[in-house]
Design an enzyme around this catalytic site. Structure first.
Site, PDB file in Angstrom:
ATOM      1  N   LYS A 213     -16.617-133.458  55.597  1.00 26.96           N
ATOM      2  CA  LYS A 213     -17.326-134.326  54.670  1.00 26.96           C
ATOM      3  C   LYS A 213     -18.198-133.505  53.724  1.00 26.96           C
ATOM      4  O   LYS A 213     -18.566-132.365  54.037  1.00 26.96           O
ATOM      5  CB  LYS A 213     -18.235-135.294  55.442  1.00 26.96           C
ATOM      6  CG  LYS A 213     -17.540-136.285  56.344  1.00 26.96           C
ATOM      7  CD  LYS A 213     -18.560-137.116  57.095  1.00 26.96           C
ATOM      8  CE  LYS A 213     -17.895-138.121  58.019  1.00 26.96           C
ATOM      9  NZ  LYS A 213     -17.197-139.191  57.272  1.00 26.96           N
TER      10      LYS A 213
ATOM     11  N   ARG B 179     -10.291-144.329  64.241  1.00 30.97           N
ATOM     12  CA  ARG B 179      -9.151-145.144  64.658  1.00 30.97           C
ATOM     13  C   ARG B 179      -8.369-144.476  65.790  1.00 30.97           C
ATOM     14  O   ARG B 179      -7.725-145.160  66.583  1.00 30.97           O
ATOM     15  CB  ARG B 179      -8.260-145.446  63.460  1.00 30.97           C
ATOM     16  CG  ARG B 179      -7.608-144.240  62.819  1.00 30.97           C
ATOM     17  CD  ARG B 179      -7.159-144.515  61.396  1.00 30.97           C
ATOM     18  NE  ARG B 179      -8.307-144.630  60.493  1.00 30.97           N
ATOM     19  CZ  ARG B 179      -8.201-144.963  59.210  1.00 30.97           C
ATOM     20  NH1 ARG B 179      -7.008-145.208  58.679  1.00 30.97           N
ATOM     21  NH2 ARG B 179      -9.284-145.059  58.462  1.00 30.97           N
TER      22      ARG B 179
END
Length: 505
Positions: free
Chosen positions: A281, A355
């Site tokens: 990130k 996920r």
């Protein structure tokens, strides 16, 4: 096992029928209208002539009744308190429980240094007022040393007496007990989220969850990295392999001990810190990724709350915990892993890690044959793009999705039902594995993530996925009963849904 000392997470809450002599501040509600503000009367608890005098003074100093506006004035000699705090409720015609909750929270935030407050807001809605005061007074100061810790004048209000006409009535006592338990659960979730990743890593998170579960009489199971490897939890292991702090899977089970009780499975994403992994990130704002276990914090708090309330529903929380770090051992874009249950996944983006851990946990949760499954996660930045920082997105099987969203809006967490467009599913196909963990485009990211999770939900299970990427953490200034940091969303939604299932199946 964690050796951390528990601390009070909010003020002491008590019922009262009159304003006692030990009360320092009386909190009253003020509605707004075109004719000027009006005091929301306290059902005879405070003399009407006294209230009329208070209103004249409040108008003179400019109080308007605007929602969450606070105005503090000296108390008249006829009241046994030092001062009166008027908090705005907004329009009387639009006044509801959530506004009372927010106004109570705003009042609590301004009561720093006060020992005991009493309030007439509880006459309007006892439960909402209790929750608002408890949550508005919450502070996270664990890592403040003596030289920077808040002084006595900055300490949150220690005790709030909620004025009602019948303080000894069972209904009043039951309402307060429920609201206090809910507020404690929300504060517990906030506490987890606010604890920095240096102090809350997977093993420590698992220990704290185990301690909470054990203290609440829950059945507790903790899988360490060896057990995860043995049982084939490839998603959790893949995400956690870049960190020296190894992953865990925690299961907390509450049994109602009732024949044919509905079965609810909760799953929460527990990434104790998310750098993005190899797909790293940007540095700006990365410190807020301490909140990436907000879903896990919420489901741990919720299953403990279900037990405390003694709900006639079996509830099991399945909580995957990992730290997503870049290193020479981290998973790479292009790797293939095998989720628990056998589905192979091509990892295109290591920052779509939530996920992967959720899929393992969902498959495991479905092995218990639940009637309902709720998973929640700070899953996608796309949630914030679509719905902002305060509105969770809910996806899932249509009827249950709509039910969860409606309940969430009713109790003030304001989740919004979202679709799962069938045309996005093929974008998750992989040329070398059963699935890819992301699509090859940026469109509908929140919806595509839900479609990924849908692949792992067993047939026949009523399922809702709540994306709280924005709502789980408040990085701006305080508002209502919400301070900066962890919010505890969606604890109140999930417990209200479970209560609704208990009542209606």
């Amino acid at each position: 096992m964690s050796t951390r000392t528990a601390r009070p997470l909010g003020p002491q809450l008590a019922l009262a029928g009159t304003v006692g002599k030990r009360v320092d501040v009386l909190v009253i509600g003020l509605t707004s209208s075109s004719d000027g503000p009006e005091i929301a009367l306290g059902d005879g608890i405070v003399d009407e002539a006294v209230l009329t005098g208070l209103l004249d003074t409040l108008v003179a100093v400019g109080a308007s009744g605007k929602a969450e506006e606070t105005t503090r004035i000296p108390a008249p000699d006829t009241l046994p308190v030092d001062s009166v705090l008027a908090v705005g409720l907004g329009s009387a015609e639009k006044l509801d429980a959530e506004q009372i909750r927010k106004s109570a929270g705003a009042a609590a935030r301004t009561l720093s240094g006060v020992g005991t407050a009493a309030t007439t807001l509880s006459v309007l809605d006892l439960g909402a007022a209790a929750e608002g005061f408890a949550l508005g007074a919450y502070r996270f100061t664990e890592f403040k040393s003596a030289k920077s810790a808040p002084g006595p004048d900055a300490q949150p209000v220690a005790r709030v007496e909620l004025l009602v006409s019948s303080p000894r009535a069972k209904e009043s006592k039951d309402t307060l007990a429920r609201s206090a338990a809910i507020a404690e659960a929300v504060a517990t979730a906030r506490e987890f989220v606010n604890t920095p990743p240096s102090h809350l890593f997977p093993a420590e998170f698992a220990d704290r969850a185990k301690e909470l579960g054990t203290d609440s009489g829950l059945k507790v199971e903790v899988l360490d990295e060896k057990a995860l490897e043995k049982n084939g939890y490839g998603g959790i292991l893949g995400v956690g392999k870049g960190s020296s702090r190894l992953p865990r899977l925690v299961r907390l089970s509450y049994s109602a001990k009732k024949r044919n009780a509905p079965k609810v499975a909760l799953v929460g994403k527990g990434i104790t810190f998310d750098t993005g992994g190899i797909s790293i990130k940007p540095a700006a704002g990365m410190e807020n990724m301490t909140s990436d276990m907000g879903g896990a914090a919420a489901v741990v708090a919720t299953v403990v709350l279900a037990a405390k309330l003694g709900l006639p529903v079996d509830v099991t929380a399945t909580v995957p915990m990992a730290e997503n770090m870049p290193s020479s051992t981290a998973q790479r874009p292009g790797d293939v892993l095998t989720q628990y249950g056998g589905t192979t996944v091509e990892v295109i983006n290591t920052d779509a890690e939530g996920r992967l851990v959720l899929a393992d946990a969902i498959v495991r949760a479905c092995e218990d044959d639940p009637d309902y499954l709720i998973d929640t996660a700070t899953l996608t930045g796309a949630q914030m793009v679509a719905l902002g920082n305060r509105t969770p997105g809910v996806m899932g099987t249509d009827a249950f999705r709509d039910r969860v969203a409606a309940i969430s809006q009713e109790i003030g967490e304001n989740a919004w039902a979202m679709p799962m467009p069938a045309e996005l599913r093929s974008d998750l196909d992989s040329k070398i594995a059963d699935l890819a963990n992301v699509t090859n485009h940026r469109w509908g990211g929140m919806l595509a993530a839900a479609l990924y999770l849908k692949e792992f939900v067993a047939d026949g299970v009523q399922w809702a996925h709540i994306d709280v990427a924005g709502p789980a953490y408040n990085s701006s200034g305080p508002w209502g009963y919400t301070g900066r940091g962890g919010t505890g969303v969606p604890v109140r939604t999930m417990i209200s849904v479970i209560e609704d299932i208990a009542a209606h199946g």
